[in-house]
Design an enzyme around this catalytic site. Structure first.
Site, short mmCIF file in Angstrom:
data_model
loop_
_atom_site.label_atom_id
_atom_site.label_comp_id
_atom_site.label_asym_id
_atom_site.label_seq_id
_atom_site.Cartn_x
_atom_site.Cartn_y
_atom_site.Cartn_z
N ALA A 1 0.81 -1.23 0.00
CA ALA A 1 0.00 0.00 0.00
C ALA A 1 0.84 1.27 0.00
CB ALA A 1 -0.93 0.00 1.22
N GLN A 2 2.05 1.18 0.51
CA GLN A 2 2.89 2.39 0.58
C GLN A 2 4.37 1.99 0.59
OE1 GLN A 2 1.76 4.12 4.43
NE2 GLN A 2 3.47 3.12 5.42
N ASP B 1 -2.03 -5.93 1.58
CA ASP B 1 -1.68 -5.04 2.70
C ASP B 1 -2.78 -5.07 3.75
OD1 ASP B 1 0.60 -2.52 2.71
OD2 ASP B 1 -0.97 -2.43 4.23
N CYS C 1 -5.14 -7.91 3.88
CA CYS C 1 -4.62 -9.13 4.50
C CYS C 1 -3.58 -8.78 5.55
CB CYS C 1 -3.99 -9.99 3.39
SG CYS C 1 -2.84 -11.26 3.97
N TYR D 1 14.14 -6.12 15.80
CA TYR D 1 14.14 -5.86 14.35
C TYR D 1 15.38 -6.51 13.74
CZ TYR D 1 13.74 -3.13 9.99
OH TYR D 1 13.62 -2.75 8.67
N ALA E 1 17.09 -9.02 14.92
CA ALA E 1 16.94 -10.49 14.95
C ALA E 1 16.07 -10.98 13.80
CB ALA E 1 16.33 -10.91 16.29
N VAL F 1 15.70 3.99 4.14
CA VAL F 1 14.92 4.33 2.94
C VAL F 1 13.84 5.34 3.33
CG1 VAL F 1 13.64 3.42 0.96
CG2 VAL F 1 15.26 1.94 2.15
N THR G 1 10.73 6.25 3.67
CA THR G 1 9.34 5.75 3.72
C THR G 1 8.79 6.05 5.12
OG1 THR G 1 9.78 3.60 4.70
CG2 THR G 1 10.04 3.75 2.30
N1 LIG Z 1 12.37 2.22 5.30
C1 LIG Z 1 13.54 1.73 5.63
O1 LIG Z 1 14.45 2.47 6.07
C2 LIG Z 1 13.84 0.28 5.43
C3 LIG Z 1 15.19 -0.13 5.40
C4 LIG Z 1 15.49 -1.47 5.24
C5 LIG Z 1 14.47 -2.39 5.10
N2 LIG Z 1 13.17 -1.97 5.14
C6 LIG Z 1 12.14 -3.00 5.02
O2 LIG Z 1 11.38 -2.78 3.85
C7 LIG Z 1 10.08 -3.31 4.02
C8 LIG Z 1 9.05 -2.28 3.60
O3 LIG Z 1 9.17 -1.19 4.49
P1 LIG Z 1 8.80 0.31 4.13
O4 LIG Z 1 9.95 1.13 4.53
O5 LIG Z 1 8.23 0.40 2.78
O6 LIG Z 1 7.69 0.52 5.27
P2 LIG Z 1 6.27 1.25 5.25
O7 LIG Z 1 5.86 1.32 6.66
O8 LIG Z 1 6.32 2.47 4.44
O9 LIG Z 1 5.36 0.19 4.47
C9 LIG Z 1 5.09 -1.08 5.01
C10 LIG Z 1 3.75 -1.56 4.51
O10 LIG Z 1 3.54 -2.85 5.11
C11 LIG Z 1 2.20 -2.90 5.57
N3 LIG Z 1 2.09 -3.86 6.68
C12 LIG Z 1 2.56 -3.73 7.94
N4 LIG Z 1 2.21 -4.78 8.67
C13 LIG Z 1 1.50 -5.60 7.86
C14 LIG Z 1 0.84 -6.84 8.06
N5 LIG Z 1 0.82 -7.44 9.25
N6 LIG Z 1 0.18 -7.39 7.00
C15 LIG Z 1 0.17 -6.77 5.80
N7 LIG Z 1 0.77 -5.60 5.56
C16 LIG Z 1 1.41 -5.01 6.58
C17 LIG Z 1 1.87 -1.49 6.01
O11 LIG Z 1 0.45 -1.27 6.07
C18 LIG Z 1 2.57 -0.67 4.93
O12 LIG Z 1 1.73 -0.42 3.84
C19 LIG Z 1 9.99 -3.77 5.47
O13 LIG Z 1 10.20 -5.15 5.56
C20 LIG Z 1 11.12 -3.00 6.14
O14 LIG Z 1 11.60 -3.67 7.29
C21 LIG Z 1 12.84 -0.67 5.28
#
Ligand SMILES: NC(=O)c1ccc[n+]([C@@H]2O[C@H](COP(=O)([O-])OP(=O)(O)OC[C@H]3O[C@@H](n4cnc5c(N)ncnc54)[C@H](O)[C@@H]3O)[C@@H](O)[C@H]2O)c1
Length: 277
Positions: A25-26, A47, A74, A162, A164, A197, A199
């Site tokens: 979703a985002q 999502d 979901c 996180y 782990a 990242v 976000t």
């Molecule tokens: N943003 C960062 O700095 C960064 C860095 C490294 C890794 N990541 C990883 O990248 C992935 C995406 O993160 P992002 O930065 O886009 O985060 P974000 O919070 O912008 O987006 C995460 C999305 O996952 C959805 N979500 C959360 N829990 C959920 C669930 N139980 N079921 C279904 N959907 C769910 C949220 O509604 C959201 O739309 C994650 O695994 C995060 O750990 C992010």
């Protein structure tokens, strides 16, 4: 939303391929979905967040054929709901070629939920994807991309759980990729480890209800982000496209940082592997 350029030199033709992206979703998941649609794939946007997911679907429909995507509400932490999301995707699009287990949270206060979403659901999502895609089960192969983080390689003092979960994602993905190769699943399984990242997830360090006692690190995390720089989701999309295109990548741990861009973690050769009869 920034404009994502269609990747050039694509070897794997994504036209008509079917992808399931969690956390779509985002953030990074949305950027993945947008890039896949731009390449002609069909995408199940999975999502938990109904309002953000519906808004995302509406915006994507403004640019792409509405029949090429579906939004599925979901909670990936629920086995039944995730199973249902896979089934809906198969029922609607008729096949499955790419699965991005991307949904993740940063919540040290509710660390059990963090393990469930960041690690258990990635393992479950991989097994469900293999059920449909593995040649062992009559599938036609495919690609699975599991989202980890640099915290899957290095320890983050502000997020022990996180860390782990992301170490777990890296270890599980490397091992199951080796299994896939040894048993001829025909499915490539890789992981991406980005640094910070841009976000909404990054803002979680501001909230004590999410960080618990690690909230004391709030300002030092911001200083780290300032020092190392913030990546745009478009660069993570380039990493995804590289994985989809390069057929030899299996069990790879892709790191993405501001200073080095897209590169790979190099490990010692694996010494202990079972033999297949
Ligand atoms: N943003 C960062 O700095 C960064 C860095 C490294 C890794 N990541 C990883 O990248 C992935 C995406 O993160 P992002 O930065 O886009 O985060 P974000 O919070 O912008 O987006 C995460 C999305 O996952 C959805 N979500 C959360 N829990 C959920 C669930 N139980 N079921 C279904 N959907 C769910 C949220 O509604 C959201 O739309 C994650 O695994 C995060 O750990 C992010």
């Amino acid at each position: 939303m920034e404009e994502l350029a269609a990747p050039t030199g694509t070897q794997m033709d994504l036209t008509g391929k079917v992808a399931l992206v969690t956390g779509a979703a985002q953030g990074i998941g949305r950027s993945f979905s947008e890039a896949l649609l731009r390449c002609g794939a069909k995408v199940a946007l999975v999502d938990l967040n109904r309002s953000t997911g519906e808004a995302c679907k509406k915006e994507l429909d403004g640019e792409f054929d509405a029949t090429h995507s579906v939004f599925i509400v979901c909670d990936v932490g629920s086995e039944d709901q995730l199973k249902c999301a896979f089934k809906k995707t198969l029922d609607l699009f008729g096949s499955l070629d790419i699965v991005c287990n991307n949904a993740g949270i940063n919540n040290e206060n509710n660390w059990e939920q963090t393990i469930n979403v960041n690690l258990t659901s990635v393992i479950r999502g991989t097994y469900m994807a293999l059920e449909y895609m593995s040649k062992e089960n009559g599938g036609k192969g495919g690609v699975i991309v599991n989202m980890a983080s640099l915290a899957g390689i290095f320890p983050a003092a502000h997020g022990p759980v996180y860390t782990a979960t992301k170490h777990g994602v890296v270890g599980f993905t490397r091992a199951i990729a080796a299994t896939s190769k040894l048993l001829g699943y025909g499915v490539r399984i890789n992981t991406i480890c980005p640094a910070f990242v841009n976000t909404p997830l990054l803002t979680s360090v501001n909230y004590e209800e999410k960080m618990g006692k690690y909230h004391v690190f709030k300002d030092s995390v911001k200083a780290l982000v300032h020092h190392y720089g913030m990546l745009e989701p478009s660069l993570i999309v380039q990493g995804l496209m590289k994985i989809l295109q390069e057929e030899e990548l299996n069990g790879a741990v892709m790191k993405i940082t501001k200073s080095k861009g897209i590169h790979f973690e190099i490990y010692e050769p694996t010494l202990i592997q079972p033999k297949v009869k």
